[in-house]
Design a protein around this motif. Sequence first.
Motif, PDB file in Angstrom:
ATOM      1  N   ASP A   1       0.838  -1.199   0.000  1.00  0.00           N
ATOM      2  CA  ASP A   1       0.000   0.000   0.000  1.00  0.00           C
ATOM      3  C   ASP A   1       0.874   1.250   0.000  1.00  0.00           C
ATOM      4  O   ASP A   1       1.662   1.453   0.923  1.00  0.00           O
TER       5      ASP A   1
ATOM      6  N   SER B   1      -7.878   4.975   5.962  1.00  0.00           N
ATOM      7  CA  SER B   1      -6.916   4.306   5.074  1.00  0.00           C
ATOM      8  C   SER B   1      -6.482   2.959   5.647  1.00  0.00           C
ATOM      9  O   SER B   1      -6.283   1.994   4.907  1.00  0.00           O
TER      10      SER B   1
ATOM     11  N   ARG C   1      -9.250   0.455   5.023  1.00  0.00           N
ATOM     12  CA  ARG C   1      -9.219  -0.007   3.635  1.00  0.00           C
ATOM     13  C   ARG C   1      -8.075  -1.009   3.419  1.00  0.00           C
ATOM     14  O   ARG C   1      -8.244  -2.017   2.733  1.00  0.00           O
ATOM     15  N   ARG C   2      -6.916  -0.737   4.023  1.00  0.00           N
ATOM     16  CA  ARG C   2      -5.750  -1.623   3.879  1.00  0.00           C
ATOM     17  C   ARG C   2      -6.043  -2.997   4.488  1.00  0.00           C
ATOM     18  O   ARG C   2      -5.720  -4.032   3.911  1.00  0.00           O
TER      19      ARG C   2
ATOM     20  N   ARG D   1      -9.052  -4.306   5.009  1.00  0.00           N
ATOM     21  CA  ARG D   1     -10.065  -4.957   4.161  1.00  0.00           C
ATOM     22  C   ARG D   1      -9.389  -5.605   2.947  1.00  0.00           C
ATOM     23  O   ARG D   1      -9.709  -6.729   2.568  1.00  0.00           O
ATOM     24  N   ALA D   2      -8.433  -4.888   2.338  1.00  0.00           N
ATOM     25  CA  ALA D   2      -7.704  -5.433   1.189  1.00  0.00           C
ATOM     26  C   ALA D   2      -6.907  -6.668   1.587  1.00  0.00           C
ATOM     27  O   ALA D   2      -6.826  -7.643   0.824  1.00  0.00           O
TER      28      ALA D   2
ATOM     29  N   THR E   1      -2.389  -1.477  -3.404  1.00  0.00           N
ATOM     30  CA  THR E   1      -3.356  -0.416  -3.132  1.00  0.00           C
ATOM     31  C   THR E   1      -2.634   0.920  -3.026  1.00  0.00           C
ATOM     32  O   THR E   1      -1.424   0.972  -2.816  1.00  0.00           O
TER      33      THR E   1
ATOM     34  N   GLY F   1      -4.848   2.519   0.567  1.00  0.00           N
ATOM     35  CA  GLY F   1      -5.828   1.491   0.897  1.00  0.00           C
ATOM     36  C   GLY F   1      -6.841   1.194  -0.181  1.00  0.00           C
ATOM     37  O   GLY F   1      -7.662   0.311  -0.022  1.00  0.00           O
ATOM     38  N   ARG F   2      -6.780   1.913  -1.311  1.00  0.00           N
ATOM     39  CA  ARG F   2      -7.752   1.692  -2.386  1.00  0.00           C
ATOM     40  C   ARG F   2      -7.139   0.802  -3.464  1.00  0.00           C
ATOM     41  O   ARG F   2      -6.073   1.106  -3.983  1.00  0.00           O
ATOM     42  N   LYS F   3      -7.847  -0.272  -3.790  1.00  0.00           N
ATOM     43  CA  LYS F   3      -7.359  -1.194  -4.812  1.00  0.00           C
ATOM     44  C   LYS F   3      -7.257  -0.478  -6.148  1.00  0.00           C
ATOM     45  O   LYS F   3      -8.097   0.335  -6.499  1.00  0.00           O
TER      46      LYS F   3
END
Length: 172
Positions: A92, A146, A149-150, A152-153, A166, A169-171
């Motif tokens: 990330d 963030s 999100r990380r 969750r990924a 990511t 944290g966003r794919k």
Amino acid sequence: MTLAEDLFAEGEPEREFDPGIAGRLPRKRVAGGALIRDHAGRVLFVVPGYKPLLDIPGGMAEADESPLAACRREVQEEIGLDLDIGRLLVVDWVPAHGVWPDGVMFVFDGGQLDERSAAALQPTDPELRGLRFLAFDDAVPLLRPSMARRIRAALDALDENQPCYTEFGRKQ
């Protein structure tokens, strides 16, 4: 081969074509964290005493230390376990924010602890106020967006048996 043997095999370091350029290159923060779960699949979080929100075990890599080695060292320091840290789950990129420069955060599979080991776990780092096993949804309000999100990924990467990249944290 060892790292020292690999470096020796590389031969002499490349000389700078433009003297001083290496010293002017940007530096990034690098960290390694472990996604550790209990027998019920809840995620282990550390409760830092130096910031208001939860985090996963792990931390910043020191000079000349790999993200995986930093993860192993920090897990040992923070929770006293010498875990067999597994495969990479997430890389990330985190943008600069306030006084902190941008960085690259690695999340590795820390495995699943049995019920007895999870119940006996205690923080071994004086910087930590505690440890908590939480279901992901219960943890979200206690995390930076963030970080949520990380994580969750990372959980998705476990399910999909595939690491992911990511940005904040966003794919991608």
